[in-house]
Design a protein around this motif. Sequence first.
Motif, PDB file in Angstrom:
ATOM      1  N   LEU A 236      29.034  59.256  32.003  1.00  0.00           N
ATOM      2  CA  LEU A 236      29.534  60.092  33.094  1.00  0.00           C
ATOM      3  C   LEU A 236      29.763  61.521  32.630  1.00  0.00           C
ATOM      4  N   GLY A 237      29.370  61.823  31.422  1.00  0.00           N
ATOM      5  CA  GLY A 237      29.634  63.157  30.890  1.00  0.00           C
ATOM      6  C   GLY A 237      28.469  64.086  31.131  1.00  0.00           C
ATOM      7  N   ILE A 238      28.072  64.746  30.058  1.00  0.00           N
ATOM      8  CA  ILE A 238      27.017  65.740  30.148  1.00  0.00           C
ATOM      9  C   ILE A 238      25.673  65.031  30.319  1.00  0.00           C
ATOM     10  N   PRO A 239      24.893  65.433  31.306  1.00  0.00           N
ATOM     11  CA  PRO A 239      23.581  64.793  31.491  1.00  0.00           C
ATOM     12  C   PRO A 239      22.625  65.150  30.352  1.00  0.00           C
ATOM     13  N   PRO A 240      21.763  64.197  29.901  1.00  0.00           N
ATOM     14  CA  PRO A 240      20.798  64.476  28.846  1.00  0.00           C
ATOM     15  C   PRO A 240      19.758  65.488  29.326  1.00  0.00           C
ATOM     16  N   PRO A 241      19.059  66.205  28.477  1.00  0.00           N
ATOM     17  CA  PRO A 241      19.051  66.036  27.021  1.00  0.00           C
ATOM     18  C   PRO A 241      20.129  66.826  26.291  1.00  0.00           C
ATOM     19  N   THR A 242      21.006  67.571  27.015  1.00  0.00           N
ATOM     20  CA  THR A 242      22.057  68.326  26.328  1.00  0.00           C
ATOM     21  C   THR A 242      22.901  67.366  25.493  1.00  0.00           C
ATOM     22  N   PRO A 243      23.061  67.620  24.202  1.00  0.00           N
ATOM     23  CA  PRO A 243      23.822  66.692  23.386  1.00  0.00           C
ATOM     24  C   PRO A 243      25.319  66.932  23.495  1.00  0.00           C
ATOM     25  N   SER A 244      26.076  65.858  23.408  1.00  0.00           N
ATOM     26  CA  SER A 244      27.519  65.978  23.200  1.00  0.00           C
ATOM     27  C   SER A 244      27.905  64.851  22.268  1.00  0.00           C
ATOM     28  N   TRP A 245      29.012  65.004  21.581  1.00  0.00           N
ATOM     29  CA  TRP A 245      29.360  64.021  20.553  1.00  0.00           C
ATOM     30  C   TRP A 245      29.501  62.618  21.150  1.00  0.00           C
ATOM     31  N   GLY A 246      30.142  62.545  22.289  1.00  0.00           N
ATOM     32  CA  GLY A 246      30.315  61.240  22.933  1.00  0.00           C
ATOM     33  C   GLY A 246      28.970  60.656  23.351  1.00  0.00           C
ATOM     34  N   GLY A 247      28.115  61.535  23.876  1.00  0.00           N
ATOM     35  CA  GLY A 247      26.790  61.099  24.312  1.00  0.00           C
ATOM     36  C   GLY A 247      25.982  60.546  23.145  1.00  0.00           C
ATOM     37  N   MET A 248      26.120  61.172  21.974  1.00  0.00           N
ATOM     38  CA  MET A 248      25.369  60.704  20.804  1.00  0.00           C
ATOM     39  C   MET A 248      25.827  59.314  20.383  1.00  0.00           C
ATOM     40  N   ILE A 249      27.147  59.087  20.447  1.00  0.00           N
ATOM     41  CA  ILE A 249      27.657  57.756  20.120  1.00  0.00           C
ATOM     42  C   ILE A 249      27.079  56.747  21.100  1.00  0.00           C
TER      43      ILE A 249
END
Lengths: 294, 338
Positions: A236-249
């Motif tokens: 529910l956070g930042i839409p890909p492909p923009t990376p975020s730390w939570g998204g990477m996990i």
Amino acid sequence: MTTQSHAVAGVAAQAEPAVPRVRRTRSILVALAYGWLFTVIAVALLADVLPLTSYATPVGFPRQGPQWGSLDLLLGTDTQGRSILARCIHGARVSLVVGAVAGLLGFVIGTTLGMLGGYLGGRFDSLVRLIADTMLAFPPLILLLALSSILTPSVRTLLVGLTLLVVPTFTRLARANTLAWSAREFVLAARNMGAGHRRILLKEILPNVLPALGAYLPIVMAALIVAEGSLSFLGLGIPPPTPSWGGMISDGKDAIADFPHLVFIPALVIFLTVFSLNQAGDHLRQRFDRTLHD
Amino acid sequence: MSAEPVLQVRNLRAHIGTARGVVRAVDDVSLDVDRAQALGVVGESGSGKSVMAKAVMGLLPPRAACSGEVLFEGRDLLSLPRKERAQIWGKQIAMVFQDPGRSLNPVVRIERQLTEGMRRLLGTSRSEARGKALELLSEVGVPDPERRLRNYPHELSGGMRQRVMIAIALACEPDLLIADEPTTALDVTIQRQILDLLRRVQRDRGMSLVLISHDLAVVAGRTDRVAVMYAGRLAEVGATRSVFDSPRHRYTHALLEATPALDHERNAPLRLIPGSLPDPTDPPPGCRFTARCAQVEDDCRDPGPSMALVGADHYAACTRPVAAGDVPLPVGGGSGGR
């Protein structure tokens, strides 16, 4: 009698009492914390200038472990073969922006509401308190889920949601502090001398309220970075492909058994940042909160 | 000494609304403070002495209401427009509060706190105000004033803070200084220094002083006149010496007798005043002291006593005043006084 007292005086003059040395605690830890924060902020600012491949382009085989040689491959590659280092650095932008902006917005809005409520009292105060209590009673995850389902997930939506979450805590903290300070004699004296509400709030009360709130700010920022991580983890956070730390996990969680670095590296970055922010918050409070010295 | 008193309190009532009812904190008090004179106001906790001071300074909470008159140099502070009152408070009437640790702003340097009043109310220039601040600090006995100006309140001791508070109060050269329990938060040796300082400054400057205290000994040697308050009313007013040497009101007499002194007989029990203060929301009719007084008769409740001259510059509100020669046991601070 005289000789005895002389003897005692002689002993006393020689023996210096052994005073235990007062050590400045945690100075190394605090220095490391500031160092880490400074590094994270610096690389996030310089992300575009650094000699790194774009975070969206594959740089080699997927799921490679950390290795020496190429800067891109220093922390390995993710499930799609993109550089984890590049993604961590670009992810720092999102995490820091979310933490700092939502934290500061919440701080400013919450402090304003809380100080006005505590100072003016009456109906306005009741209203502020009602809103803050209502917001605090609302489960935060439900609020964020509701927001991201109504609005399209983007950095802005995330900021609005997270700001809403931290406003009430700042409101309550500011209100309680303002109540205590506005009863003090120097405030009464200023009012008697004809100072207006604005002057009293800004010059007499705000400087006293600020240290407590300011010390809380880094802790809130840390919590927000974790919250952003959790949201991205839930998709529910930042839409890909923009990376975020939570998204990477979130991206790496399926391969955690075989390739733990996909999860542990971003998790470690979050941990270090949050830990450093908390250390910095404590340090700043000890340093600048004059009311603690009283 | 000019004939006109600096402050005339006329039939002042200050009632405070609470959940339990209206507290009649000050109920029909009339009092004069003469020029260049020190007036002591004594009474136990809840007698209304602080509320009276706050009413004069306009510091009562919004839920309080006043009636009567507080005439400062002939102008009624209770009915004067806010702007004009702001010119009097701080400039012509200043106040020293009970706890100097709470009354100073902890995040503001002493210099600004000390010069702010002069700069705002008198329009003094920055450098001039600074020079004045240094003079004031020396006057109140703060050593090394240059350094102290740069300090924050927490860097000073309690006694120093109270000296700074007094300097702040004196900054605009007030005609009247109200000190509300100025030494209650300080330890005993410092108490005496601060009280002597207040008296010295009052005499040097020819200023008027109202010294409020629950401690008879504090007021005894350092004031010209004294007013005794009980349950929102004035019990007795007069020259300090005459009130302490020969109290006429039954309450004052009992109060002085209840004060322990070093030369009391060793094993004699402490004398107490039986009972406690009447309910401030519903005081008894007539004299407020009836429930605790040994000499009550019907006329104490109806019509009750009124303030009457009982000696040279000595008034008491008692239907059956103590005989003039009936001297109570001596007070610790010395009613004979310095």
